[in-house]
Design an enzyme around this catalytic site. Structure first.
Site, PDB file in Angstrom:
ATOM      1  N   ASP A  42     -60.660-148.611 160.605  1.00  0.00           N
ATOM      2  CA  ASP A  42     -61.818-147.878 161.132  1.00  0.00           C
ATOM      3  C   ASP A  42     -63.090-148.235 160.352  1.00  0.00           C
ATOM      4  OD1 ASP A  42     -63.120-145.874 162.658  1.00  0.00           O
ATOM      5  OD2 ASP A  42     -62.741-144.354 161.111  1.00  0.00           O
ATOM      6  N   HIS A  43     -64.178-148.493 161.058  1.00  0.00           N
ATOM      7  CA  HIS A  43     -65.489-148.770 160.434  1.00  0.00           C
ATOM      8  C   HIS A  43     -65.437-149.822 159.330  1.00  0.00           C
ATOM      9  CE1 HIS A  43     -67.933-145.795 162.470  1.00  0.00           C
ATOM     10  NE2 HIS A  43     -66.977-144.906 162.297  1.00  0.00           N
TER      11      HIS A  43
HETATM   12  O1  G3H Z   1     -64.488-142.974 162.680  1.00  0.00           O
HETATM   13  C1  G3H Z   1     -64.096-141.794 162.600  1.00  0.00           C
HETATM   14  C2  G3H Z   1     -64.610-140.757 163.484  1.00  0.00           C
HETATM   15  O2  G3H Z   1     -65.784-141.125 164.112  1.00  0.00           O
HETATM   16  C3  G3H Z   1     -64.482-139.370 162.971  1.00  0.00           C
HETATM   17  O3  G3H Z   1     -65.386-138.436 163.472  1.00  0.00           O
HETATM   18  O4  G3H Z   1     -65.984-136.994 161.545  1.00  0.00           O
HETATM   19  O5  G3H Z   1     -66.120-136.122 163.876  1.00  0.00           O
HETATM   20  O6  G3H Z   1     -63.907-136.562 162.848  1.00  0.00           O
HETATM   21  P1  G3H Z   1     -65.332-136.954 162.901  1.00  0.00           P
HETATM   22 ZN    ZN Z   2     -66.630-143.109 163.274  1.00  0.00          ZN
END
Ligand code: G3H
Ligand code: ZN
Length: 282
Positions: free
Chosen positions: A81-82
């Site tokens: 992720d990211h």
């Molecule tokens: O990449 C992770 C998400 O965008 C998490 O979003 O902080 O609302 O759970 P959140």
């Molecule tokens: Zn995110």
């Protein structure tokens, strides 16, 4: 069994549901998400941030998720992720991640396209899927920070999708990462406009807090096929831990404490899987 975004998301978009992508960083969070998904026969994405990798270890996370996924019948994606560190993204794909996200959202359009396309070629060569990001999502989470939103432009999104060949596109539509003080405004009209311009599965970030269920459902109908959840799991875990310690001040067995957190995260995951419509889709 392990799967990629490409295996799961086009079908989700076509059939009007979203696959849940939950941030994990240890045994308990991985088990909690998988147990809920198995119970509801839902395809699922277990994702880790760069900071989760720094906390738990790249090879340790691959071994953990690969082992858990090999014993279940539902499809499980291990997604980065990211990712902003290109060499770490490459190492993750080689180590066993089945999917990457390159977050080039802070880069100028051309540089974002160029780096995302380069990583897409690399990932696809290994049979790994890739998510790109266009537009800036406000808020703060695991080292990813932005003060203001920059909503994704539908025409740019269409060009980005064509030029990069990503499997899924993260868009900025008014939500923010992390725990929000103010109510977030999910701009469903913008999701719809992007959904008309781009046939790829769209990804919603920052959906944990302050978004009404009905609004989330509308965004799924408009083209969102992957929804990321991190903050809600953190809050569930920490609330359960506080409650447990208050109720059992003399407990010194960590398994009781971690078990209470795991139960809470499993219940939260199950609620989202039902809401996203992915239950019984595996
Ligand atoms: O990449 C992770 C998400 O965008 C998490 O979003 O902080 O609302 O759970 P959140
Ligand atoms: Zn995110």
């Amino acid at each position: 069994m392990l799967a990629t975004l490409h295996d799961l998301l086009p079908r989700a978009r076509k059939n009007g549901y979203a696959v849940g992508a939950f941030n994990i960083s240890n045994l308990e969070s991985a088990q909690a998400v998988l147990d809920a998904a198995v119970e509801l026969r839902a395809p699922v994405i277990l994702q880790t941030s760069q900071q989760a990798i720094a906390y738990a270890g790249l090879f340790e996370l691959v071994a953990l998720v690969t082992s858990l996924a090999s014993r279940v019948r539902i499809p499980v994606v291990l997604h980065f992720d990211h990712g902003r560190d290109i060499s770490l993204l490459r190492a993750a794909a080689k180590a066993g991640y089945t999917s990457l996200m390159f977050d080039g959202s802070r880069l100028p359009f051309r540089e974002n396209v160029q780096k995302t396309r380069m990583l897409a070629k690399f990932a696809h060569g290994l049979g790994v899927s890739i998510e790109g990001e266009l537009g800036v999502i406000a808020g703060q989470e695991d080292g990813i920070r932005a003060r203001e939103h920059l909503l994704t432009d539908p025409d740019e999104a269409q060009r980005f999708a064509e030029l990069t060949r990503v499997d899924a596109l993260a868009i900025s539509v008014g939500l923010a990462h992390g725990r929000q003080v103010l109510r977030e405004h999910l701009n469903v009209a913008r999701v719809r406009d992007i959904g008309r311009a781009v046939s790829l599965p769209l990804v919603l970030h920052g959906a944990s807090e302050g978004v009404a269920d009905a609004v989330l459902k509308k965004s799924i109908a408009a083209g969102i096929a992957k929804i990321n959840i991190d903050t809600s799991l953190r809050i569930s875990c920490n609330t359960a831990a506080r409650r447990f310690l208050k109720k059992h001040p003399k407990s010194y067995n960590p398994r009781e404490l971690f078990g209470a957190c795991r139960d809470a995260m499993r219940i939260t995951t199950g609620r989202y899987l039902r809401l996203f419509g992915s239950a019984y889709q595996a």
